[in-house]
Design a protein around this motif. Structure first.
Motif, PDB file in Angstrom:
ATOM      1  N   PHE A 206       0.828  -1.211   0.000  1.00 38.38           N
ATOM      2  CA  PHE A 206       0.000   0.000   0.000  1.00 38.38           C
ATOM      3  C   PHE A 206       0.865   1.264   0.000  1.00 38.38           C
ATOM      4  O   PHE A 206       0.561   2.231  -0.711  1.00 38.38           O
ATOM      5  CB  PHE A 206      -0.970   0.000   1.177  1.00 38.38           C
TER       6      PHE A 206
ATOM      7  N   GLY B  51       3.890   1.556  -1.226  1.00 41.91           N
ATOM      8  CA  GLY B  51       4.504   1.655  -2.553  1.00 41.91           C
ATOM      9  C   GLY B  51       3.509   2.094  -3.613  1.00 41.91           C
ATOM     10  O   GLY B  51       3.827   2.909  -4.487  1.00 41.91           O
ATOM     11  N   ALA B  52       2.272   1.567  -3.529  1.00 48.03           N
ATOM     12  CA  ALA B  52       1.262   1.923  -4.527  1.00 48.03           C
ATOM     13  C   ALA B  52       0.926   3.414  -4.428  1.00 48.03           C
ATOM     14  O   ALA B  52       0.756   4.095  -5.442  1.00 48.03           O
ATOM     15  CB  ALA B  52       0.006   1.077  -4.329  1.00 48.03           C
TER      16      ALA B  52
ATOM     17  N   LEU C 181       2.924   5.828  -3.392  1.00 49.68           N
ATOM     18  CA  LEU C 181       4.030   6.586  -3.984  1.00 49.68           C
ATOM     19  C   LEU C 181       4.015   6.467  -5.506  1.00 49.68           C
ATOM     20  O   LEU C 181       4.385   7.396  -6.224  1.00 49.68           O
ATOM     21  CB  LEU C 181       5.374   6.086  -3.438  1.00 49.68           C
ATOM     22  N   ALA C 182       3.576   5.301  -6.002  1.00 46.40           N
ATOM     23  CA  ALA C 182       3.563   5.084  -7.454  1.00 46.40           C
ATOM     24  C   ALA C 182       2.538   5.980  -8.145  1.00 46.40           C
ATOM     25  O   ALA C 182       2.815   6.546  -9.207  1.00 46.40           O
ATOM     26  CB  ALA C 182       3.280   3.617  -7.770  1.00 46.40           C
TER      27      ALA C 182
ATOM     28  N   CYS D 200     -10.008   6.977 -10.045  1.00 48.10           N
ATOM     29  CA  CYS D 200      -9.172   6.286  -9.058  1.00 48.10           C
ATOM     30  C   CYS D 200      -9.574   6.704  -7.643  1.00 48.10           C
ATOM     31  O   CYS D 200      -9.714   5.859  -6.755  1.00 48.10           O
ATOM     32  CB  CYS D 200      -7.689   6.615  -9.268  1.00 48.10           C
TER      33      CYS D 200
ATOM     34  N   PHE E 186     -10.683   4.402  -4.470  1.00 45.24           N
ATOM     35  CA  PHE E 186      -9.959   4.379  -3.192  1.00 45.24           C
ATOM     36  C   PHE E 186     -10.883   4.793  -2.042  1.00 45.24           C
ATOM     37  O   PHE E 186     -10.737   4.314  -0.922  1.00 45.24           O
ATOM     38  CB  PHE E 186      -8.725   5.296  -3.238  1.00 45.24           C
TER      39      PHE E 186
ATOM     40  N   LEU F 127      -3.411   6.614  -0.843  1.00 41.39           N
ATOM     41  CA  LEU F 127      -3.652   6.591  -2.289  1.00 41.39           C
ATOM     42  C   LEU F 127      -4.482   7.801  -2.706  1.00 41.39           C
ATOM     43  O   LEU F 127      -4.218   8.431  -3.739  1.00 41.39           O
ATOM     44  CB  LEU F 127      -4.356   5.294  -2.688  1.00 41.39           C
TER      45      LEU F 127
END
Lengths: 425, 160
Positions: free
Chosen positions: B60, B62-63, B65-66, B98, B102, B142
């Protein structure tokens, strides 16, 4: 409900919503339309689909790859490959293929392989008078070995999503990887001969020995990883952690190229890269839930059943489908979505799931080198300073060889399966 | 809008530290597991569970930040064919979509955390609310980062 699911999936994909969000949201829309499942199950599913110890091998393998790239391991592998084959016509291009094979054996990703090998060898090839497009093409294509020669992130994904042994998949990938590597060397040599590309000067025995000594620690790595997994010493996840530790010790203390202030960035970028893949899996779990409620895997099986019951024709259709999918979709996403749908059909037709996994991976690896969406092409075009449209023509002979090999691997299971069978799985 | 962007990036510094921390702790736990099994001959009962839960938090983080730098994989073949201004509008629509997803995750993630609070994890014997808290926390991060990405597109393009 199926129509709602497929409709929203299609629209979200087309307008460019991230694959992970597309899978999750299309499923949510379908469930809300169906109206009988609490969305609590959606939240739970996103957790449980990545609550898998095998999947945790992915961040560790990616981390190990990044540590090796920064730790000076790729540089030494290239130097060693150069002393072996640099003195033939087209020497640097052959070195590119061999260095990619070495790097593939310690890294689980194609993008990492292209970046590590290409950033050194593409500029050297251009300097030595190779055509930019050719230099970019060789590097992109050799990069696909990254996921065919184990370890391999897409193989872990395939293994987890179809309940197939990851160790067997790794073993089955070795021979196809070597066959592809050797075929590419021959092709590159023939093209270089025709165009009169340069040779490098022949290394003396002492130089070769020194390069070998420099690279030996890196060359031992695949033996530790694969030997450990197959000897029953480690699980794939543990082997990945051993790889991290090994790469870190070599890079930081033996080669002394990993600077401590860079470590934070290595961890963050590895974490982000892994999360991009694992977040798709998390959402694919929701999607899978909706698919099975709707009996869609059964419908896919029935569809293939009405088209053909002949495994030869089935494999041909699957390969065609995967080549088209591979042109537009990223490899990991394609494996996660398609493997659970196609593998049961293949198994019902008598195809071994390990063999089928290799067919899928080799096919989708080619997809990384085909426009419009091909990660390897993006990286090598960027390094070589060329456009996607320029490189395509230089790729055509490579496509011809790879498609021929793909058919060979599809119809001669022995090439993939002899090694896992020999080791008595 | 610049203040919002700056605060989100400030939070992201913490997220990066947490991400690195999770990965380092996962690595250490796994080294302990291998060491304990081979050298001490005592398999650890809790190590795999701890690694999985930390790994889910890391996903989560990493996602989030992505999505900040539009790194989540998407199929761009068709948007790429459109004129630049249409692409920009489409990009904003995509980010709003998105955020909607979320937000759904955030809401049901919170519900889930309170629902499982009395359940205990099999090995660590901690409340299942702790691992499941990764969902609402992840969804929140997110959303923040999707907003940041949206601001960047709105302001007209590439900040870097």
């Amino acid at each position: 409900m199926s129509a709602v699911l497929m409709g929203s999936l299609g629209i979200l994909f087309i307008i460019g919503v991230p694959v992970a969000v597309t899978l999750g949201l299309a499923s949510v829309i379908a469930l809300m339309y169906g109206g009988d499942v609490s969305l609590l199950a959606v939240a739970q599913r996103i957790f449980t689909s990545i609550d898998s110890f095998s999947l945790m091998a992915i961040p560790f393998f990616i981390l190990a790859g990044k540590l090796m790239e920064t730790g000076g391991i790729s540089k030494r592998l290239i130097a060693f490959a150069n002393t072996l084959t640099g003195h033939h016509t087209g020497g640097l291009a052959i070195v590119t293929v061999i260095a990619s094979m070495f790097f593939a054996a310690i890294s689980g990703s194609s993008a990492a392989t292209v970046a590590a090998v290409g950033s050194i060898l593409i500029p050297s090839m251009i300097n030595r008078g190779y055509h930019k497009n050719f230099a970019g093409a060789v590097t992109s294509i050799s990069g696909e070995l990254g996921i065919i020669i184990p370890p391999s992130v897409p193989m872990i994904l395939y293994g987890v999503s179809t309940n197939t042994s990851i160790g067997d998949l790794f073993m089955a990938g070795i021979t196809p990887g070597i066959v592809i590597g050797l075929s590419l060397i021959i092709l590159v040599y023939v093209i270089a001969k025709k165009r009169g590309y340069a040779k490098e000067k022949k290394a003396t025995a002492t130089e070769t020995w020194k390069a070998f000594k420099d690279a030996i620690l890196a060359l031992l790595m695949p033996i530790i990883i694969l030997g450990g997994i197959y000897g029953g010493v480690f699980t794939p996840t543990e082997a990945a952690v051993v790889a991290v530790l090994y790469a870190f010790i070599i890079g930081a203390f033996v080669y002394r190229e990993i600077k401590f202030d860079k470590i934070f960035n290595i961890f963050v970028s590895s974490g982000v890269t892994s999360a991009i893949v694992l977040f798709i899996i998390a959402n694919a779990g929701i999607f899978g839930l909706v698919l099975s409620r709707e009996g869609i895997p059964q419908m896919v099986a029935n569809f293939f059943g009405t088209v053909t019951d002949n495994p030869i024709i089935f494999l041909l259709l699957v390969n065609l489908l995967l080549i088209i999918v591979g042109m537009f979709m990223e490899t990991s996403a394609s494996v996660i979505i398609l493997a659970p749908l196609l593998t049961p059909v293949a198994v019902a037709m008598g195809i071994d799931p390990v063999h089928f996994g290799i067919i899928m991976i080799v096919n989708l690896a080619l997809g990384m080198c085909t426009p419009p969406l091909g990660v390897n092409l993006f990286i090598s075009c960027q390094i070589a300073g060329i456009k996607l449209t320029d490189i395509t023509k230089a790729l055509l002979p490579f496509y011809a060889v790879l498609i021929t090999l793909l058919l060979l691997f599809s119809y001669v299971p022995f090439i993939s399966m002899w090694l896992p069978n020999l080791l008595g799985r | 809008m610049n203040t919002i962007l700056k605060s989100i990036d400030g939070i992201n510094k913490l997220v990066k530290i947490l991400l690195t921390f999770s990965l380092i702790v996962m690595t250490i736990i796994m080294i302990l597991q291998v060491f304990s099994r081979f050298i001490l001959n005592v398999p650890l009962p809790w190590s795999e569970e701890a690694t999985r839960y930390l790994g889910i938090y890391a996903v989560f983080f990493g996602a989030a930040l992505a999505i900040r730098h539009n790194e989540l994989i998407s199929v761009e073949a068709i948007p790429d064919l459109l004129p630049k201004t249409v692409q920009r509008v489409l990009k904003m629509i995509v980010l709003v979509i998105c955020i909607v997803f979320f937000a759904i995750l955030l809401k049901y993630g919170i519900d889930l955390v309170s629902k499982v609070s009395i359940q205990k994890s099999p090995a660590l014997q901690i409340s299942m609310s702790i691992p499941y808290f990764s969902i609402p926390l992840g969804a929140f991060l997110l959303i923040l980062n999707a907003i940041a990405a949206l601001i960047v597109v709105f302001k007209g393009g590439d900040e870097e």
